[in-house]
Design a protein around this motif. Structure first.
Motif, PDB file in Angstrom:
ATOM      1  N   SER A  42      42.540  63.521  41.297  1.00  0.00           N
ATOM      2  CA  SER A  42      42.273  63.170  39.897  1.00  0.00           C
ATOM      3  C   SER A  42      42.981  64.189  39.003  1.00  0.00           C
ATOM      4  O   SER A  42      43.614  65.128  39.496  1.00  0.00           O
ATOM      5  CB  SER A  42      40.761  63.164  39.608  1.00  0.00           C
ATOM      6  OG  SER A  42      40.236  64.480  39.724  1.00  0.00           O
ATOM      7  N   THR A  85      41.649  66.444  37.253  1.00  0.00           N
ATOM      8  CA  THR A  85      40.986  67.754  37.338  1.00  0.00           C
ATOM      9  C   THR A  85      40.868  68.290  38.768  1.00  0.00           C
ATOM     10  O   THR A  85      40.489  69.429  38.969  1.00  0.00           O
ATOM     11  CB  THR A  85      39.578  67.664  36.728  1.00  0.00           C
ATOM     12  OG1 THR A  85      38.841  66.655  37.422  1.00  0.00           O
ATOM     13  CG2 THR A  85      39.667  67.344  35.250  1.00  0.00           C
ATOM     14  N   THR A 133      32.134  62.378  48.960  1.00  0.00           N
ATOM     15  CA  THR A 133      31.588  63.548  48.269  1.00  0.00           C
ATOM     16  C   THR A 133      31.306  63.201  46.809  1.00  0.00           C
ATOM     17  O   THR A 133      32.182  62.638  46.131  1.00  0.00           O
ATOM     18  CB  THR A 133      32.581  64.732  48.324  1.00  0.00           C
ATOM     19  OG1 THR A 133      32.855  65.035  49.686  1.00  0.00           O
ATOM     20  CG2 THR A 133      32.006  65.965  47.638  1.00  0.00           C
ATOM     21  N   PRO A 134      30.132  63.516  46.324  1.00  0.00           N
ATOM     22  CA  PRO A 134      29.820  63.250  44.906  1.00  0.00           C
ATOM     23  C   PRO A 134      30.845  63.916  43.989  1.00  0.00           C
ATOM     24  O   PRO A 134      31.261  65.063  44.254  1.00  0.00           O
ATOM     25  CB  PRO A 134      28.429  63.875  44.732  1.00  0.00           C
ATOM     26  CG  PRO A 134      27.848  63.860  46.107  1.00  0.00           C
ATOM     27  CD  PRO A 134      28.994  64.089  47.034  1.00  0.00           C
ATOM     28  N   PRO A 135      31.282  63.237  42.924  1.00  0.00           N
ATOM     29  CA  PRO A 135      32.316  63.774  42.026  1.00  0.00           C
ATOM     30  C   PRO A 135      32.002  65.158  41.467  1.00  0.00           C
ATOM     31  O   PRO A 135      32.896  65.979  41.294  1.00  0.00           O
ATOM     32  CB  PRO A 135      32.380  62.730  40.906  1.00  0.00           C
ATOM     33  CG  PRO A 135      31.915  61.465  41.548  1.00  0.00           C
ATOM     34  CD  PRO A 135      30.866  61.886  42.535  1.00  0.00           C
ATOM     35  N   ASP A 136      30.716  65.421  41.217  1.00  0.00           N
ATOM     36  CA  ASP A 136      30.367  66.711  40.621  1.00  0.00           C
ATOM     37  C   ASP A 136      30.524  67.864  41.604  1.00  0.00           C
ATOM     38  O   ASP A 136      30.487  69.030  41.227  1.00  0.00           O
ATOM     39  CB  ASP A 136      28.926  66.673  40.082  1.00  0.00           C
ATOM     40  CG  ASP A 136      27.909  66.382  41.186  1.00  0.00           C
ATOM     41  OD1 ASP A 136      28.248  65.610  42.104  1.00  0.00           O
ATOM     42  OD2 ASP A 136      26.792  66.931  41.121  1.00  0.00           O
ATOM     43  N   LYS A 137      30.710  67.539  42.905  1.00  0.00           N
ATOM     44  CA  LYS A 137      30.879  68.590  43.906  1.00  0.00           C
ATOM     45  C   LYS A 137      32.342  68.812  44.279  1.00  0.00           C
ATOM     46  O   LYS A 137      32.669  69.737  45.031  1.00  0.00           O
ATOM     47  CB  LYS A 137      30.088  68.259  45.175  1.00  0.00           C
ATOM     48  CG  LYS A 137      28.586  68.435  45.027  1.00  0.00           C
ATOM     49  CD  LYS A 137      27.905  68.303  46.385  1.00  0.00           C
ATOM     50  CE  LYS A 137      26.418  68.565  46.274  1.00  0.00           C
ATOM     51  NZ  LYS A 137      25.747  68.507  47.605  1.00  0.00           N
ATOM     52  N   CYS A 183      35.401  70.358  44.195  1.00  0.00           N
ATOM     53  CA  CYS A 183      36.088  71.538  43.690  1.00  0.00           C
ATOM     54  C   CYS A 183      36.796  72.195  44.874  1.00  0.00           C
ATOM     55  O   CYS A 183      36.494  71.917  46.036  1.00  0.00           O
ATOM     56  CB  CYS A 183      35.131  72.515  43.025  1.00  0.00           C
ATOM     57  SG  CYS A 183      33.903  73.222  44.158  1.00  0.00           S
ATOM     58  N   TYR A 221      34.520  74.216  47.380  1.00  0.00           N
ATOM     59  CA  TYR A 221      33.666  73.348  48.188  1.00  0.00           C
ATOM     60  C   TYR A 221      34.482  72.663  49.284  1.00  0.00           C
ATOM     61  O   TYR A 221      34.058  72.569  50.442  1.00  0.00           O
ATOM     62  CB  TYR A 221      33.009  72.312  47.282  1.00  0.00           C
ATOM     63  CG  TYR A 221      31.997  71.419  47.986  1.00  0.00           C
ATOM     64  CD1 TYR A 221      30.695  71.852  48.193  1.00  0.00           C
ATOM     65  CD2 TYR A 221      32.364  70.155  48.431  1.00  0.00           C
ATOM     66  CE1 TYR A 221      29.771  71.036  48.829  1.00  0.00           C
ATOM     67  CE2 TYR A 221      31.451  69.337  49.071  1.00  0.00           C
ATOM     68  CZ  TYR A 221      30.152  69.782  49.267  1.00  0.00           C
ATOM     69  OH  TYR A 221      29.245  68.978  49.898  1.00  0.00           O
TER      70      TYR A 221
END
Length: 477
Positions: free
Chosen positions: A27, A29, A96-100, A102, A105
């Motif tokens: 993405s 980000t 993996t959930p989007p908020d995780k 990075c 991680y």
């Protein structure tokens, strides 16, 4: 939609390989650059050009020809490994959930991907993967369990050497399949009958394969851990059917031990037919030849005389060379030699040989008393030099009658002079063969030779000749 690019690390290993970095544009980000753990030589990596300030490209497998077999297989293996890693990485991002999502991680979880198949990454659970990773890390490899097996069994040196030779064959087989592009590792729980058959075929053809692909086998021969194996002489000799059966039986015994220890419930040999080794007619010294050798004057060659004397003692006791090398005065009580054979010490039906020592044997022990620095009965040398000395002593005595010898490769019988094919084991055959000519009772002789009752091997040592048959008829006349 996610895009994947590849580039090479600037760090080059001693073998000329660099690690492939996976640049994932998931993405706006989240665009991590992840180490794949796949290494490749620069000549197999085709650069495409600049992308965001980075030179990207892909692994290219060269076209196959007779001259580049090794290159093709190396590139193909790296390509397949990279594709598998990429698929796992993409699947990991999907679940993996989007908020995780990075970099930190992902780097932590990427280390665990090797412990799970792509199809199993459905509901991602870090804790579950960690437990699986820890269990796998604690579990030893097939070859590490092999060393545990040797440490527990306390085999004689010759048995340890033979077992490790078999393990080196397995290691080369595993690596050869990997070079061919297979994702194959010998696994305790998944080794099956097809693998066993494949390994057997490999043993049969390995020598010819080395001739066809010398560069590949030059690498394979140095891969096995040097700390537990001597340097290989570089030439893989052709194997006959008997040799292959012996190697397979060693592997089967190891697999049964893994079952007994509860290390695995897998039984890969259940549907495999081993076959039986075929041996020629046993040859050995006659009593007259034995005595000729024993009485021959070798005073001008004292070193050879000592080994001749040891061979004569072995002819008088029938023990294997692995047991002979361990004998001390503690094994003799009231002029009776007694010991536990190394070969059968773990058998449930264990036999402890008891051999009364005659005058000639006792004189030999007395002759060399105190000569060995380790306190053994005789001043031994290496088994190979011992065999060489036996041949030389027999040649010197003129014991050169032709005997039938089975060619281990072709199965054909060939005639050769006795001294040329003599070895330490011929002393055991001499003891058993000469004894059987006097007393046709395998149980009595087995009590002294250390054969378990009903041993198939014992039958090879005796020849049911016309004299024996006539003596039986005379007994019932």
């Amino acid at each position: 939609m996610a895009k994947v690019y590849y580039k090479l690390s600037n760090k080059v290993q001693d073998n000329g390989k660099s690690q492939v970095i996976v640049w994932l544009k998931w993405s706006r980000t989240f665009q991590p650059q992840i180490k794949s753990g796949v290494y490749v030589r620069l000549k197999f990596f085709e650069k495409h050009g600049e992308n965001g300030g980075n030179t990207t490209g892909e692994i290219k497998v060269p076209k196959k020809s007779k001259l580049n077999f090794a290159d093709v297989q190396e590139a193909k293996t790296a390509y397949n490994e990279l594709q598998e890693f990429t698929n796992k990485l993409l699947r990991l991002c999907e679940v993996t959930p989007p908020d995780k999502l990075c970099k930190e991680y992902m780097n932590e979880n990427v280390k665990l991907l090797q412990y799970i198949e792509t199809s199993c990454i459905n509901t991602f659970s870090l804790e579950e993967l960690k437990r699986k990773a820890e269990a796998e890390q604690q579990r030893k490899t097939f070859f590490e369990y092999g060393e545990m097996y040797l440490n527990e069994k306390k085999f004689a040196y010759s048995q340890v050497r033979n077992f490790r030779a078999m393990m080196r064959c397995l290691h080369r087989w595993e690596n050869y399949r990997q070079i061919q592009g297979e994702r194959f590792v010998i696994n305790l729980d998944s080794l099956n009958a097809d693998d066993i058959t494949n390994f057997r075929d490999y043993l049969k053809n390995e020598s010819e394969m080395q001739n066809e692909y010398p560069l590949i086998f030059e690498e394979l021969l140095i891969k096995y851990p040097v700390e537990i194996t001597p340097k290989h002489r570089g030439r893989i000799e052709p194997r006959g059917e008997n040799t292959i059966i012996k190697l397979m039986k060693r592997l089967k015994a190891f697999c049964l031990w893994l079952n007994e220890k509860g290390i695995t419930a897998n039984k890969p040999f259940d549907k495999v037919k081993m076959g039986e080794a075929v041996y020629g007619v046993p040859f050995y010294l006659t009593l007259a030849e034995r005595n000729t050798l024993a009485d021959f004057d070798m005073s001008e060659r004292p070193a050879l005389e000592a080994q001749r004397d040891i061979f004569i003692f072995q002819c008088l006791t029938g023990c294997r060379v692995s047991d002979l090398y361990l004998l001390t005065k503690a094994n003799i009580t009231n002029n009776i030699l007694e010991y536990v054979p190394v070969k059968t010490k773990d058998h449930k039906q264990q036999v402890k040989p008891r051999i009364p020592l005659n005058e000639r044997a006792l004189k030999l022990i007395s002759k060399y008393e105190g000569a060995d620095v380790k306190g053994r009965l005789f001043p031994y040398i290496s088994s190979q030099k011992y065999n060489d000395a036996i041949k030389e002593a027999l040649r010197l005595c003129g014991i050169d009658r032709n005997v039938p010898v089975r060619n281990s490769l072709t199965g054909n019988t060939e005639m050769k002079p006795l001294y040329a094919v003599a070895s330490s084991h011929m002393a055991r055959r001499t003891f058993i063969g000469c004894a059987y000519e006097k007393v046709q009772d395998p149980n009595i002789i087995g009590k002294m030779s250390g054969h378990v009752e009903g041993s198939k091997a014992f039958a090879r040592y005796r020849e049911i000749n016309d004299d024996i048959l006539k003596s039986i008829i005379n007994m019932i006349d």
